[in-house]
Every structure is written in structure tokens, then in C-alpha cells.
Design a protein around this motif. Structure first.
Motif, short mmCIF file in Angstrom:
data_model
loop_
_atom_site.label_atom_id
_atom_site.label_comp_id
_atom_site.label_asym_id
_atom_site.label_seq_id
_atom_site.Cartn_x
_atom_site.Cartn_y
_atom_site.Cartn_z
N PRO A 148 41.95 47.28 -1.19
CA PRO A 148 42.22 47.92 0.11
C PRO A 148 41.08 47.49 1.18
O PRO A 148 40.14 47.42 0.83
CB PRO A 148 42.38 49.55 -0.29
CG PRO A 148 42.73 49.55 -1.62
CD PRO A 148 41.88 48.38 -2.22
N ASN A 149 41.62 47.55 2.50
CA ASN A 149 40.74 47.33 3.50
C ASN A 149 39.61 48.52 3.53
O ASN A 149 39.72 49.69 3.24
CB ASN A 149 41.35 47.34 4.69
CG ASN A 149 40.49 46.59 5.78
OD1 ASN A 149 39.39 45.93 5.70
ND2 ASN A 149 40.59 47.31 7.18
N ASN A 150 38.30 48.00 3.59
CA ASN A 150 37.20 49.07 3.79
C ASN A 150 36.70 49.39 2.41
O ASN A 150 35.96 50.44 2.24
CB ASN A 150 37.37 50.24 4.61
CG ASN A 150 37.70 49.74 6.04
OD1 ASN A 150 37.11 48.89 6.44
ND2 ASN A 150 38.44 50.56 6.68
N ARG B 101 30.90 31.48 -4.11
CA ARG B 101 31.16 31.70 -2.57
C ARG B 101 30.46 32.85 -2.00
O ARG B 101 30.14 34.03 -2.80
CB ARG B 101 32.78 31.96 -2.39
CG ARG B 101 33.24 30.62 -2.83
CD ARG B 101 34.79 30.78 -2.39
NE ARG B 101 35.63 29.62 -2.14
CZ ARG B 101 36.01 28.63 -3.04
NH1 ARG B 101 35.72 28.88 -4.27
NH2 ARG B 101 36.61 27.38 -2.69
N ALA B 102 29.97 32.72 -0.54
CA ALA B 102 29.22 33.82 0.17
C ALA B 102 29.55 33.60 1.58
O ALA B 102 30.15 32.61 2.02
CB ALA B 102 27.70 33.74 -0.36
N ASN B 103 29.01 34.69 2.06
CA ASN B 103 29.24 34.64 3.44
C ASN B 103 27.69 34.66 4.40
O ASN B 103 26.81 35.36 3.71
CB ASN B 103 29.91 35.92 4.08
CG ASN B 103 31.27 35.70 3.79
OD1 ASN B 103 31.99 34.50 3.80
ND2 ASN B 103 32.16 36.72 3.54
N CYS B 104 27.51 33.98 5.51
CA CYS B 104 26.31 34.16 6.14
C CYS B 104 26.29 35.58 6.71
O CYS B 104 27.27 36.21 6.83
CB CYS B 104 26.28 33.14 7.49
SG CYS B 104 26.15 31.62 7.37
N SER C 31 41.26 35.06 2.54
CA SER C 31 40.46 36.08 2.11
C SER C 31 39.41 35.73 1.00
O SER C 31 39.65 34.56 0.46
CB SER C 31 41.82 37.10 1.25
OG SER C 31 42.18 36.39 0.27
N ASP C 32 38.48 36.66 0.84
CA ASP C 32 37.23 36.28 0.06
C ASP C 32 38.00 36.83 -1.45
O ASP C 32 38.57 37.87 -1.39
CB ASP C 32 36.37 37.41 0.28
CG ASP C 32 35.00 37.05 -0.36
OD1 ASP C 32 35.10 37.40 -1.73
OD2 ASP C 32 34.04 36.50 0.20
N PRO C 33 37.54 36.12 -2.53
CA PRO C 33 38.04 35.99 -3.78
C PRO C 33 37.82 37.69 -4.29
O PRO C 33 38.66 38.43 -4.81
CB PRO C 33 37.52 35.28 -4.78
CG PRO C 33 37.25 34.32 -3.79
CD PRO C 33 36.93 34.86 -2.35
N LEU D 28 37.34 40.17 3.82
CA LEU D 28 36.18 39.42 3.95
C LEU D 28 35.03 40.21 3.42
O LEU D 28 34.90 41.53 3.79
CB LEU D 28 35.57 38.93 5.21
CG LEU D 28 36.66 37.79 5.88
CD1 LEU D 28 36.35 37.33 7.51
CD2 LEU D 28 36.59 36.35 4.97
N LEU D 29 34.26 39.60 2.65
CA LEU D 29 33.30 40.51 1.75
C LEU D 29 31.86 40.67 2.98
O LEU D 29 31.41 39.63 3.20
CB LEU D 29 32.84 40.05 0.65
CG LEU D 29 31.93 40.84 -0.32
CD1 LEU D 29 32.47 42.21 -0.82
CD2 LEU D 29 31.54 39.73 -1.54
N HIS D 30 31.28 41.81 2.98
CA HIS D 30 30.14 41.87 3.86
C HIS D 30 29.37 42.73 3.12
O HIS D 30 29.43 43.70 2.32
CB HIS D 30 30.51 42.84 4.97
CG HIS D 30 31.46 42.00 6.15
ND1 HIS D 30 31.22 41.42 7.18
CD2 HIS D 30 32.81 41.97 5.96
CE1 HIS D 30 32.32 40.92 7.69
NE2 HIS D 30 33.17 41.37 7.20
N ILE D 31 27.75 42.36 3.26
CA ILE D 31 26.69 43.07 2.58
C ILE D 31 26.31 44.07 3.55
O ILE D 31 26.02 43.87 4.90
CB ILE D 31 25.63 42.09 2.13
CG1 ILE D 31 24.62 42.78 1.35
CG2 ILE D 31 24.91 41.50 3.42
CD1 ILE D 31 23.49 41.80 0.78
#
Length: 359
Positions: free
Chosen positions: A173-175, A133-136, A165-167, A194-197
Motif C-alpha cells: 500500500p502507498n506510504n 535497482r535503486a533511486n537517486c 513501479s518499484d519492484p 516508488l521506493l524512498h530512503i
């Protein structure tokens, strides 16, 4: 072209997510803490009332605990609270949803929509029988028909009323930041589950233990992460800070030269062409030509890039250098009244006044 560009973006993000990130919930607590900054506290995955505190130093150990009866662990508050007031990300998470294989009828390397994504940014990469699983990237969403990341103006996202939520972020915790296991100049950040790069600024990289970007010379990368190749700054004039454009002699080899193109977006050429003159020739900066090496004045090691045993020495036509392995290993001096002739590989009474050895 948009489809091709989108697929390239997917490949980039998916490759970065490979390995331990998508399996975060299944790692040992020690391996989880290896990805997290020191002294990070988190909810133990797949539980509601167990917590983990990562070591605050290299010498310390992971601490684990469980909330008292009737309490759940709040990952953002970092403490146990009444279960009736807590929101547990694992409570009610359907086993059927977790077990469903969306890649069952897909070929290896396919991209499919992630039905658990509430904002259309999520997608699934089918790789070696696994669902990754990943995000654009930011500002892009996944288009299920073209199976690529596109701009929001190109696809209307049917918004879901249920936020998933992202696994990798469910227990954090947030951030909270996580080290990128592949690229040391990048890291991940959990924002609203959500996971961000993210990328570090130029000349810096992500320190896995500190949890922020530091100077490349001081960084302690995650154990499997690698630093990018240093940027080529040959076309940058360090004295003035301006870009160099044109043909330039290599400052490490008399036989090589660079071609620096015009700056793009105000930045110097970071991928200049690096070319070599034919064997026996050197690059002449004044004439912008490859010439007979004896007709070019070069102050660098004249044994580099030659198959000769003996070479003339810059600034002294009576001396010679002995080459071995492409480098000068010793020097010698012709008898009084004799001059070294590189062409004939010996001392001669005739002074040919080669430019290569002239003062």
C-alpha cells in the motif's frame, strides 16, 4: 567533482538497498513481514487476487487468503474488489522486461540507467552478476552519460508516458514503510509505488515491528540492521549546551587529550582529535603541555597508560598503588616517616613533594 560526488551518492544508496530489499518479491511471506510493520496487509507478489496479512503480535502467524472468483485485491483499499475496477501491478508486466539483463556487457560495480524509471531517478547497479535497482536521493536524477546522480538543472529528463513501479513497492500500500536491513537509523517508504530512503531524527532509530522511529534505548532493530556509532559529544558542554573549543584533558585518561575545533553550522565538533602524550607523561591542562607524570595532578587511575608496577596515589604521598593490566588492583602504605618514590619504585625517607601526590 560532480561526477565523483554523484558516484558516492550512488554507492551509499546501493549499499543500503543490498540484500533483501531488491529481492522483496521473491522472499517468503514470513521474510516479507519481517521487513514490514506488524499488521500490514499487502498484495502477494506476482498475483492479482492473493493477499497477505502480517502478524499483529510476536505470537501470531502470517495470514494468507485469495479473493473470490472475479475479484482482485486492491492493496491500497486493503480488500477485494471487482477485477474490472482494480488495477493489478503485475497484470501485463512483461516477462521479457523482467528477464532482460542490462548488466550483460557491463563491468562489476558499473551504474547504468534503469529504462523502467519514468522520472529519471532510477538506476541499476551491476554487482556480482545481479541487477540491483535503486533511486537517486531526493532532488537528484540519474545522468546516463556521466552515470551519476545530478541536479535536475544539469540534465533534462525525457519524461515517459508510462509510469513503472518499484519492484519492492508493487505489492505494498502507498506510504508503507520497510526496515533497512543494514542501518537501523534508516528505513524505506513506498510513495506512489516508488521506493524512498528515509532517516530517523537524531538519537532515534527505526523499530521494525512498530514501523516508526523510537528512542535508541527502546528500539527493536531489524535482525541484521546495526545502530550507528554514538556521536562523540566530548566537545559539547552538557551543562550549558554550548560547544567547547580548544585543548582539553581526556576525562578517562591522564595521558590523553582532545583538540576541539570550532563549531560548523552551529554544531559542535563531533570528530575531535584524540591524542596521547609520550609514555611517562601526562597532559597538563593549565600549561597545555605533556609533562613528567609526577609533575601533573591527576585524580584518575594513575596505572592507566603506564608500564610501572607501583605508582604514587593522588592526595597522599605515603601511599602507593599496585598496577596490573593497566589498572590499580590494590593500594599500600609506606611505614611511618617514609614516602613513596615512584621514580625509584620504593619507599624513601625523603619526601620529594611530587605534585602527583600532593594534597
Amino acid at each position: 567533482m560532480m561526477r565523483a560526488s554523484g558516484i558516492l551518492s550512488l554507492l551509499f544508496v546501493a549499499s543500503a538497498l543490498g540484500g533483501v530489499i531488491e529481492d522483496f518479491e521473491y522472499l517468503s511471506v514470513e521474510d516479507m513481514c519481517g521487513l514490514l510493520p506488524q499488521d500490514t496487509s499487502l498484495l502477494r507478489p506476482s498475483t492479482c487476487d492473493n493477499w497477505v496479512r502480517c502478524p499483529n503480535s510476536l505470537e501470531a502467524a502470517v495470514e494468507q487468503g485469495a479473493c473470490a472468483s472475479g475479484l482482485y485485491y486492491d492493496k491500497d483499499l486493503g480488500r477485494c474488489i471487482l477485477a474490472s475496477s482494480a488495477k493489478c501491478p503485475y497484470k501485463g508486466l512483461g516477462a521479457t522486461e523482467q528477464a532482460k539483463n542490462y548488466c550483460a556487457n557491463e563491468t562489476d560495480g558499473s551504474f547504468v540507467v534503469d529504462p523502467s524509471s519514468s522520472d529519471c531517478r532510477g538506476y541499476i547497479l551491476c554487482k556480482n552478476g545481479k541487477q540491483i535497482r535503486a533511486n537517486c536521493p531526493n532532488e537528484l536524477i540519474f545522468q546516463p552519460t556521466s552515470r551519476s546522480c545530478v541536479y535536475e538543472t544539469q540534465y533534462h529528463c525525457p519524461k515517459s508516458s508510462t509510469k513503472r513501479s518499484d519492484p519492492a513497492c508493487r505489492s505494498l500500500p502507498n506510504n508503507t514503510r520497510l526496515a533497512d536491513p543494514v542501518h537501523c537509523d534508516q528505513y524505506y517508504e513506498c510513495v506512489s509505488d516508488l521506493l524512498h530512503i528515509r532517516s530517523c531524527p537524531a538519537l532515534s532509530a527505526y523499530d521494525a515491528a512498530l514501523g516508526y522511529c523510537v528512542n535508541v534505548s527502546e528500539v527493536a532493530c531489524y535482525e541484521t540492521a546495526a545502530l550507528p556509532e554514538p556521536e562523540n559529544t566530548f566537545c559539547l558542554d552538557e551543562a550549558t549546551g554550548s560547544a567547547r573549543v580548544g585543548y582539553f584533558a581526556d576525562d578517562l585518561s591522564c595521558a590523553h587529550y582532545y583538540i576541539c575545533n570550532k563549531p560548523k553550522a552551529g554544531k559542535h565538533d563531533t570528530e575531535p582529535r584524540h591524542l596521547s602524550c609520550p609514555l611517562g607523561q601526562y597532559f597538563d591542562f593549565e600549561k597545555l603541555s605533556c609533562r613528567d607524570r609526577l609533575n601533573v595532578r591527576c585524580q584518575l587511575d594513575r596505572c592507566v597508560g603506564t608500564n610501572l608496577t607501583y605508582v604514587n596515589v593522588a592526595g597522599d604521598c605515603q601511599s602507593y598503588g599496585r598496577c596490573s593490566g593497566g589498572a590499580t588492583v590494590s593500594t599500600g602504605l609506606c611505614p611511618s616517616g617514609y614516602y613513596f618514590d615512584e621514580r625509584n619504585q620504593g619507599c624513601s625517607l625523603t619526601n620529594y613533594h611530587y605534585i602527583a601526590c600532593s594534597a
